[in-house]
Enzyme design. Structure first.
Site, PDB file in Angstrom:
ATOM      1  N   ASP A  69       0.971  -1.285   0.043  1.00 38.49           N
ATOM      2  CA  ASP A  69      -0.098   0.143  -0.149  1.00 38.49           C
ATOM      3  C   ASP A  69       0.848   1.262  -0.197  1.00 38.49           C
ATOM      4  O   ASP A  69       0.324   2.364   1.230  1.00 38.49           O
ATOM      5  CB  ASP A  69      -0.970   0.243   1.560  1.00 38.49           C
ATOM      6  CG  ASP A  69      -1.820  -0.910   1.048  1.00 38.49           C
ATOM      7  OD1 ASP A  69      -2.178  -1.934   0.184  1.00 38.49           O
ATOM      8  OD2 ASP A  69      -2.572  -1.559   2.100  1.00 38.49           O
ATOM      9  N   LYS A  75      -6.672  -5.216  -3.610  1.00 36.97           N
ATOM     10  CA  LYS A  75      -7.842  -5.700  -2.093  1.00 36.97           C
ATOM     11  C   LYS A  75      -9.032  -4.259  -1.812  1.00 36.97           C
ATOM     12  O   LYS A  75      -8.471  -3.274  -1.958  1.00 36.97           O
ATOM     13  CB  LYS A  75      -6.462  -6.200  -0.615  1.00 36.97           C
ATOM     14  CG  LYS A  75      -5.862  -4.973  -0.601  1.00 36.97           C
ATOM     15  CD  LYS A  75      -4.814  -5.480   0.741  1.00 36.97           C
ATOM     16  CE  LYS A  75      -4.020  -4.034   1.001  1.00 36.97           C
ATOM     17  NZ  LYS A  75      -5.097  -3.523   1.714  1.00 36.97           N
ATOM     18  N   CYS A 133      -2.408  -2.873   8.104  1.00 42.49           N
ATOM     19  CA  CYS A 133      -1.517  -4.392   6.666  1.00 42.49           C
ATOM     20  C   CYS A 133      -0.541  -4.735   6.715  1.00 42.49           C
ATOM     21  O   CYS A 133      -0.616  -5.355   5.755  1.00 42.49           O
ATOM     22  CB  CYS A 133      -2.240  -2.819   4.782  1.00 42.49           C
ATOM     23  SG  CYS A 133      -3.846  -2.450   4.746  1.00 42.49           S
TER      24      CYS A 133
HETATM   25  C1  VGL Z   1      -4.847   0.732   5.968  1.00 44.11           C
HETATM   26  C2  VGL Z   1      -6.560   1.461   6.757  1.00 44.11           C
HETATM   27  C3  VGL Z   1      -7.499   1.261   6.069  1.00 44.11           C
HETATM   28  C4  VGL Z   1      -3.723  -0.060   5.514  1.00 44.11           C
HETATM   29  C5  VGL Z   1      -5.866   0.238   4.215  1.00 44.11           C
HETATM   30  O1  VGL Z   1      -2.817  -0.021   3.965  1.00 44.11           O
HETATM   31  O2  VGL Z   1      -3.224   0.084   6.081  1.00 44.11           O
HETATM   32  N1  VGL Z   1      -4.918   1.173   7.296  1.00 44.11           N
HETATM   33  N2  VGL Z   1      -7.568   1.363   5.010  1.00 44.11           N
END
Ligand code: VGL
Ligand code: ZN
Length: 203
Positions: free
Chosen positions: A9, A106, A151
């Site tokens: 991410d 995702k 994540c």
């Molecule tokens: C994430 C919170 C919500 C992350 C993704 O990438 O850690 N955290 N969505």
């Protein structure tokens, strides 16, 4: 033995100034780029939510970001709208080297969140990444990215659950830290499953 590098991410919304900004999130990008050439297989994951995603506080009347609620029968932190499919915030930081990198998305189902890049939070559906890794004979994954306490943590736990060896690059991760200490506790939880936590200089 095939080793894969997993970049979690590295998207604009998790960078300083983004919708769900992670402190110093941008500092991990050079670490990712430095490590990429050392791997035959590099995967980047992308949080990829539809606008009606149930993890967004905005989709729950009266809720605000940071509130704890429920989604798909599971406890759920309600987040600011982030990583909405196709928006600037959903795209990778402009400096992330994407040449030859395989992307896995995702969080596309509005009814359940997916912190892990391997299974959703209820372990109901696989994203395909686990099968992809196993089909390519990957035995060891080196993981870094954002956010340590969400994540990265759950991707590491699921990778260990599949029986993969996991090395987490400590200086290649930063956390949301809704509660101070969440990142340290996340590293501890990862370590408890057998993941090794190392500095990028040790790799
Ligand atoms: C994430 C919170 C919500 C992350 C993704 O990438 O850690 N955290 N969505
Ligand atoms: Zn998300």
């Amino acid at each position: 033995m095939t080793r894969a590098l997993l970049l979690v991410d590295l998207q604009n919304d998790f960078m300083p100034g983004g919708a769900l900004a992670v402190r110093e999130g941008d500092l991990v990008v050079p670490t990712a780029n430095l490590l990429e050439p050392r791997f035959d297989l590099v995967i980047a994951t992308q949080d990829w939510h539809p606008p009606n995603h149930g993890s967004f506080a905005s989709n729950h009347p009266g809720a605000k970001p940071g509130d704890l609620g429920e989604l798909g029968g599971l406890p759920q932190v309600y987040w600011p709208d982030h990583c909405v499919q196709g928006t600037h915030g959903s795209w990778f930081h402009r400096d992330v080297e994407l040449n030859g990198v395989t992307i896995f998305r995702k969080g596309t189902d509005p009814g359940i969140d997916s912190y892990s890049a391997i299974f959703d939070n209820g372990h109901r559906k696989a994203t395909g990444l686990g099968d992809f890794l196993l089909a390519r004979g990957v035995r060891e994954t080196v993981i870094l990215g954002l956010a340590t306490d969400y994540c990265v943590k759950f991707t590491v736990l699921d990778a260990r659950g599949l029986g993969l060896d996991v090395i987490v690059v400590e200086d290649g991760c930063r956390g949301v830290e809704l509660i101070p200490g969440d990142s340290d506790r996340a590293f501890e939880a990862m370590r408890a499953t057998g993941a090794r936590i190392v500095r990028s200089s040790e790799l």
